[in-house]
Design a protein around this motif. Structure first.
Motif, PDB file in Angstrom:
ATOM      1  N   THR A 103     -56.761  36.810  39.458  1.00 49.49           N
ATOM      2  CA  THR A 103     -57.269  37.538  38.372  1.00 49.49           C
ATOM      3  C   THR A 103     -58.542  36.875  38.024  1.00 49.49           C
ATOM      4  O   THR A 103     -59.250  37.232  37.061  1.00 49.49           O
ATOM      5  CB  THR A 103     -56.449  37.642  37.012  1.00 49.49           C
ATOM      6  N   ASP A 105     -62.711  35.209  39.236  1.00 55.17           N
ATOM      7  CA  ASP A 105     -63.740  35.655  40.322  1.00 55.17           C
ATOM      8  C   ASP A 105     -64.052  34.563  41.362  1.00 55.17           C
ATOM      9  O   ASP A 105     -63.479  33.653  41.208  1.00 55.17           O
ATOM     10  CB  ASP A 105     -65.233  35.986  39.434  1.00 55.17           C
ATOM     11  N   LYS A 125     -56.671  41.695  40.794  1.00 51.54           N
ATOM     12  CA  LYS A 125     -56.919  42.757  39.699  1.00 51.54           C
ATOM     13  C   LYS A 125     -58.228  42.374  38.835  1.00 51.54           C
ATOM     14  O   LYS A 125     -57.975  41.047  38.405  1.00 51.54           O
ATOM     15  CB  LYS A 125     -55.582  42.650  38.647  1.00 51.54           C
ATOM     16  N   GLY A 126     -59.093  43.285  38.754  1.00 52.25           N
ATOM     17  CA  GLY A 126     -60.236  43.121  37.843  1.00 52.25           C
ATOM     18  C   GLY A 126     -61.152  41.888  38.104  1.00 52.25           C
ATOM     19  O   GLY A 126     -61.622  41.348  37.157  1.00 52.25           O
ATOM     20  N   VAL A 127     -61.646  41.589  39.354  1.00 54.00           N
ATOM     21  CA  VAL A 127     -62.283  40.411  39.638  1.00 54.00           C
ATOM     22  C   VAL A 127     -63.762  41.053  40.182  1.00 54.00           C
ATOM     23  O   VAL A 127     -63.677  42.004  40.533  1.00 54.00           O
ATOM     24  CB  VAL A 127     -61.884  39.563  40.650  1.00 54.00           C
ATOM     25  N   TYR A 150     -47.671  47.727  48.423  1.00 52.97           N
ATOM     26  CA  TYR A 150     -49.246  47.275  49.199  1.00 52.97           C
ATOM     27  C   TYR A 150     -49.003  45.884  49.925  1.00 52.97           C
ATOM     28  O   TYR A 150     -48.690  44.996  49.356  1.00 52.97           O
ATOM     29  CB  TYR A 150     -50.079  47.396  48.141  1.00 52.97           C
ATOM     30  N   TYR A 153     -54.036  44.167  48.213  1.00 54.42           N
ATOM     31  CA  TYR A 153     -54.136  45.249  47.134  1.00 54.42           C
ATOM     32  C   TYR A 153     -55.131  44.884  46.020  1.00 54.42           C
ATOM     33  O   TYR A 153     -54.789  44.396  44.916  1.00 54.42           O
ATOM     34  CB  TYR A 153     -52.891  45.490  46.520  1.00 54.42           C
ATOM     35  N   VAL A 155     -57.630  45.756  43.286  1.00 54.13           N
ATOM     36  CA  VAL A 155     -58.044  46.851  42.353  1.00 54.13           C
ATOM     37  C   VAL A 155     -58.846  46.565  41.133  1.00 54.13           C
ATOM     38  O   VAL A 155     -58.807  45.501  40.680  1.00 54.13           O
ATOM     39  CB  VAL A 155     -56.447  47.351  42.025  1.00 54.13           C
ATOM     40  N   GLN A 156     -59.642  47.526  40.715  1.00 54.24           N
ATOM     41  CA  GLN A 156     -60.353  47.415  39.678  1.00 54.24           C
ATOM     42  C   GLN A 156     -61.479  46.173  39.851  1.00 54.24           C
ATOM     43  O   GLN A 156     -61.708  45.480  38.836  1.00 54.24           O
ATOM     44  CB  GLN A 156     -59.823  47.401  38.252  1.00 54.24           C
ATOM     45  N   TYR A 176     -55.315  48.129  50.718  1.00 52.75           N
ATOM     46  CA  TYR A 176     -55.185  49.316  49.935  1.00 52.75           C
ATOM     47  C   TYR A 176     -56.365  49.048  48.826  1.00 52.75           C
ATOM     48  O   TYR A 176     -56.108  47.769  48.193  1.00 52.75           O
ATOM     49  CB  TYR A 176     -54.038  49.642  49.147  1.00 52.75           C
ATOM     50  N   GLN A 179     -59.775  51.774  42.871  1.00 52.98           N
ATOM     51  CA  GLN A 179     -60.700  51.679  41.700  1.00 52.98           C
ATOM     52  C   GLN A 179     -61.560  50.668  41.630  1.00 52.98           C
ATOM     53  O   GLN A 179     -61.973  49.831  40.798  1.00 52.98           O
ATOM     54  CB  GLN A 179     -59.920  51.500  40.442  1.00 52.98           C
ATOM     55  N   LEU A 224     -57.663  60.258  42.963  1.00 53.15           N
ATOM     56  CA  LEU A 224     -56.629  60.854  42.001  1.00 53.15           C
ATOM     57  C   LEU A 224     -56.782  60.785  40.609  1.00 53.15           C
ATOM     58  O   LEU A 224     -57.622  60.228  39.912  1.00 53.15           O
ATOM     59  CB  LEU A 224     -55.332  59.692  42.038  1.00 53.15           C
ATOM     60  N   ASN A 226     -56.460  61.141  36.222  1.00 57.67           N
ATOM     61  CA  ASN A 226     -56.016  60.310  35.056  1.00 57.67           C
ATOM     62  C   ASN A 226     -55.865  58.750  35.330  1.00 57.67           C
ATOM     63  O   ASN A 226     -55.022  58.133  34.950  1.00 57.67           O
ATOM     64  CB  ASN A 226     -54.242  60.727  35.001  1.00 57.67           C
ATOM     65  N   LEU A 227     -56.828  58.205  35.924  1.00 59.94           N
ATOM     66  CA  LEU A 227     -57.186  57.133  36.158  1.00 59.94           C
ATOM     67  C   LEU A 227     -58.403  56.303  35.491  1.00 59.94           C
ATOM     68  O   LEU A 227     -59.561  57.045  35.269  1.00 59.94           O
ATOM     69  CB  LEU A 227     -57.108  56.627  37.327  1.00 59.94           C
ATOM     70  N   PRO A 228     -58.423  55.102  35.055  1.00 60.18           N
ATOM     71  CA  PRO A 228     -59.630  54.362  34.642  1.00 60.18           C
ATOM     72  C   PRO A 228     -61.038  54.869  35.388  1.00 60.18           C
ATOM     73  O   PRO A 228     -62.011  55.072  34.730  1.00 60.18           O
ATOM     74  CB  PRO A 228     -59.275  53.078  34.431  1.00 60.18           C
TER      75      PRO A 228
ATOM     76  N   LYS B 194     -60.777  39.921  29.387  1.00 53.69           N
ATOM     77  CA  LYS B 194     -60.078  38.519  30.175  1.00 53.69           C
ATOM     78  C   LYS B 194     -59.855  37.374  29.521  1.00 53.69           C
ATOM     79  O   LYS B 194     -59.687  36.430  30.059  1.00 53.69           O
ATOM     80  CB  LYS B 194     -60.979  38.476  31.718  1.00 53.69           C
ATOM     81  N   HIS B 292     -50.911  60.665  29.348  1.00 53.10           N
ATOM     82  CA  HIS B 292     -51.023  59.387  29.410  1.00 53.10           C
ATOM     83  C   HIS B 292     -49.871  58.570  28.839  1.00 53.10           C
ATOM     84  O   HIS B 292     -49.731  57.474  29.226  1.00 53.10           O
ATOM     85  CB  HIS B 292     -52.365  59.055  28.799  1.00 53.10           C
TER      86      HIS B 292
END
Lengths: 428, 360
Positions: A103, A105, A125-127, A150, A153, A155-156, A176, A179, A224, A226-228, B194, B292
């Motif tokens: 998580t 950077d 995730k999120g980096v 996965y 993986y 993501v974001q 995979y 986002q 897809l 309904n995703l951020p 974060k 949601h």
């Protein structure tokens, strides 16, 4: 045979890489951890106590782990002795929905394997800035619905670099990227996954020089609702080989990837600006490329289910589409466009008004040119699926490729910057 | 109940002592150590408790409870908060987690009775987790208790412990208890930027009677305001938001209690800007959009967690709802929440089952 020979060469190359690394990796590591009873605690402690800039080195051998590992310190390198020498085995995993979670950077993961996790193998995730270099994510019992979803993986995330990796046996996608933005996936291999390599709800991706074989489907690019992050766009696939994908779909039921027919070279679902060129598609039982709208009902006003500006050119298509899958998607393909299935199949689905009156706007239409179709099957088919569903007796597929023989300007190259330089420089 | 009552009484007593004149107790809390860059090796070093077994809190170490606590393998939880004198308090906030000032400590001790048929007797502390608000932000540290219950030591990499228990029905088993490592703490305690942050202490969770055994003192928020830990806001508890207690049928409608349960057990990850927002499933109490919060929502990356089911919540059909399926599982690749649970929360499953059955 040809494939076996290739596999052998790739393994040989790998060993060369491993030996080259052994000497260089030892020096300058801030933590060195060897397999043993306390490996779980030792690795996790190092991952927590590391300072930015540190290198954590894992020795050769099998590390038997019971809980998921996680890294949350920026600019750390986690390095093993090679993807067949340093193995993190999660066969006895008791908790954690992934093997390794990152998580932070600017992290570099290099030269190790993650095996038999209960959930995902490596999740990021999120980096901003993640390099996965010569990693192997594998479920060693072969394709099974109880395998994790996965392999690799991210993501974001932003600035995602995957090079020289291998993913085997994922019950969703081997590699995979979801986002995310600014992505390179290259020189990697996906085998015996449901999806070999998938880019989902992502912006600006270059996917090249990868080999996808014996998956259910080789390459996927999905968007897809309904995703951020949604509205996937600007994705290039080039010089990939998506060949001999022939594993029956083993995704646990209820997953969107469960729709992929056995033997699909590539599926483009929704998305805008996807350029597919210089690839080789061959030996795919159902079809080489499908271009489709999102298939499920959805409740999301901002979502665009129709693919736009999909540009397919200069690819080589070998023999495929001879034995379509008998599942839902495979059956509808075979019923609408017949067998052998054309090399490129468009579902023909548009918003209803467009479908009935206007057709797709010219500037959004599928563009197809300069491909080589070696097997003598039809190069293109519009499955006209709306008619197939609402009035089957009037249904007719269309095979005329002329309306799609157009071109779009090439998409720009993607630049991935990690630790202040182009990510490819992190390979050594 | 004895130890709880005792704990409360001591807390209250200490408070009065502290408020009146004496400062002997409060000087014993080692604020400097709490604010140091490196965490203490032992819990006792901070001086948050009078005794080595951490049963008797110091002045200004105040115990509190939440309306919708997270289920953690049926463990008992003793929560406490400390704010140094002169550090100020948290401004009243209707929706968000209260912003406790630098210097604050939120603590939670996880414990098990030997026998759930007498849950107030022979209580063993397993771990005490501290969230400390340092100059550089909140930090999380797990301290694991020894078997003799005399000492709790820092375990940054977490720990597994097998804990034998006797359940309410007299059956015996062992809980495979997992003390989280520092990163796992952050797995839930993370904000959209974060940073590490507390989850529980929101007004709507704190708005309840501050009770101890048979004695009800006063509303907990009012109490925390009286001692300066919370500043401002309406005087009357009825003017403050409140989530119902999920398992107390008199506390609210089935719908609200179920949403409160999902908020307390899922929304630390499943909410916009939180770790599981990748899924688009938002189970925070405020989420109004049905799709949601799961109604007929397709999974995205659930893998085998989907269990062959197509949507998160299928109104009227819990058995066809992924959310219900994952609550019932203890397989790490399937179960939810991912952490802090190796057993099934039967009462929670029952609540959510009824809730989905009633949905139209």
């Amino acid at each position: 045979m040809r494939f076996l020979a290739k596999k052998l060469t790739s393994i040989c190359t790998l060993y060369v890489i491993i030996f080259a690394n052994l000497s260089s990796a030892i020096a300058g590591s801030d933590y060195v951890i060897l397999p043993g009873d306390d490996a779980q605690e030792k690795i996790q402690e190092a991952l927590i106590l590391a300072e930015p800039g540190d290198q954590i080195e894992l020795g050769a051998g099998v590390f038997k782990l019971t809980d998921g590992l996680s890294l949350d310190v920026d600019n750390v390198t986690l390095i093993g002795q090679g993807m067949y020498k340093t193995v993190l085995s999660f066969k006895g995993q008791k908790s954690g929905s992934e093997g390794l979670l990152v998580t932070s950077d600017q992290v570099v993961l290099k030269d190790f394997a993650v095996e038999d996790t209960k959930g995902d193998a490596v999740k990021i995730k999120g980096v901003d800035g993640i390099a996965m270099i010569r990693l192997r994510a594998e479920w060693t019992d072969g394709p099974k619905p109880t395998n994790g979803a996965y392999g690799l993986y991210p993501v974001q995330s932003k600035n995602v670099y995957i090079d020289g990796c291998v993913a085997i046996g994922a019950s969703d996608a081997g590699i995979y990227v979801g986002q995310s933005d600014k992505i390179i996936v290259r020189n990697s291999r996906g085998e015996y996954n449901v999806a070999g390599l998938e880019i989902e709800n992502s912006f600006n991706a270059d996917v090249f020089d990868n080999v996808l074989t014996h998956n259910t489907g080789g390459l996927l690019v999905f968007d897809l609702p309904n995703l951020p992050q949604q509205g996937g766009h600007n994705v290039r696939f080039f010089r990939n080989k998506s060949i001999d994908n022939d594993t029956p779909n083993f995704a646990p039921e209820g997953n969107i990837v469960g729709i992929v027919p056995r033997g699909t070279g590539m599926i483009v679902m929704a998305n805008e600006n996807v350029e597919i060129f210089d690839n080789e598609f061959s030996g795919n039982d159902t079809m080489n490329i499908a271009v489709a709208s999102y298939v499920d009902d959805f409740d999301d006003e901002t979502y665009e289910p129709t693919p736009k500006k999909i540009h397919i050119h200069n690819n080589i298509f070998g023999k495929s589409g001879q034995k379509p899958d008998t599942g839902e998607f495979g059956t509808i393909v075979h019923e609408t466009v017949g067998t052998p299935v054309p090399d490129i199949v468009w579902d023909g689905v548009l918003p209803l008004m467009d479908y009935i009156f206007f057709g797709q706007a010219d500037e959004d239409k599928l563009a197809i040119h300069d491909n080589k179709h070696l097997a003598g099957v039809r190069p293109f088919g519009n499955a006209n699926m709306i008619m197939h569903v609402i009035a089957p007796i009037f249904h007719k597929a269309k095979f005329d490729i002329l309306p799609y023989q157009k071109s779009y300007p090439s998409l720009p190259e993607v630049e991935v910057i990690i630790r202040g330089r182009p990510a490819a420089e992190l390979m050594n | 109940m004895f130890s709880r009552v005792f704990l409360q009484l001591v807390a209250t007593a200490c408070l009065f002592v502290g408020v009146s004149s004496s400062v002997w107790a409060e000087t014993a809390i080692n604020d400097e150590l709490l604010m140091a860059k490196k965490p203490a090796k032992k819990l006792a070093d901070y001086g948050l408790f009078l005794d080595e077994a951490a049963r008797q809190p110091m002045t200004r170490v105040i115990s509190y409870e939440l309306n919708n606590p997270l289920f953690t393998d049926y463990s008992l939880k003793y929560r406490f908060i400390y704010i140094p004198r002169n550090a100020g308090g948290a401004p009243y906030d209707e929706t968000d987690v209260l912003a406790f000032p630098v210097g604050s400590v939120l603590g939670k001790t996880f414990a098990y009775p030997n026998d759930f048929r007498s849950p107030d007797k022979d209580i063993r502390f397993i771990e005490t987790r501290l969230l400390i608000h340092k100059q550089s932000g909140w930090k999380a540290y797990p301290y694991v208790w020894n078997d003799a219950q005399t000492e709790a030591k820092l375990k940054v990499a977490g720990k597994r412990k097998s804990i034998p228990v006797i359940w309410k029905d007299g059956t015996q088993s062992s809980i495979d208890y997992a003390v989280p490592n520092m990163n796992q703490c952050k797995g839930c305690h993370v904000t959209s930027n974060k940073k590490l942050a507390p989850i529980g202490p929101k007004i709507r969770n704190l708005n309840r009677d501050h009770s101890s055994g048979d004695a009800v003192f006063q509303n907990q928020v009012s109490y925390l305001r009286d001692i300066g830990f919370i500043q401002g806001g309406p005087k009357q508890p009825s003017k403050m938001p409140r989530v119902p207690e999920p398992l107390n049928v008199e506390s609210g409608s089935l719908f609200k209690r179920a949403r409160s349960y999902l908020d307390g057990n899922c929304a630390h990850c499943h909410a916009p800007g939180r770790p599981a927002d990748t899924s688009g499933l938002y189970l925070n109490y405020e989420e109004k959009r049905e799709v949601h919060w799961g109604v007929n929502k397709h999974p995205v990356a659930a893998g085998r967690g989907a269990g062959g089911l197509r949507v998160d919540i299928k109104p009227g059909q819990p058995e066809k709802s992924i959310l219900f399926y994952r609550m019932k599982s203890t397989d790490p690749g399937i179960m939810m929440p991912e952490l802090g649970r190796s057993t099934v929360h039967l009462e929670g499953v029952d609540l959510i089952g009824k809730f989905i059955t009633e949905l139209k």
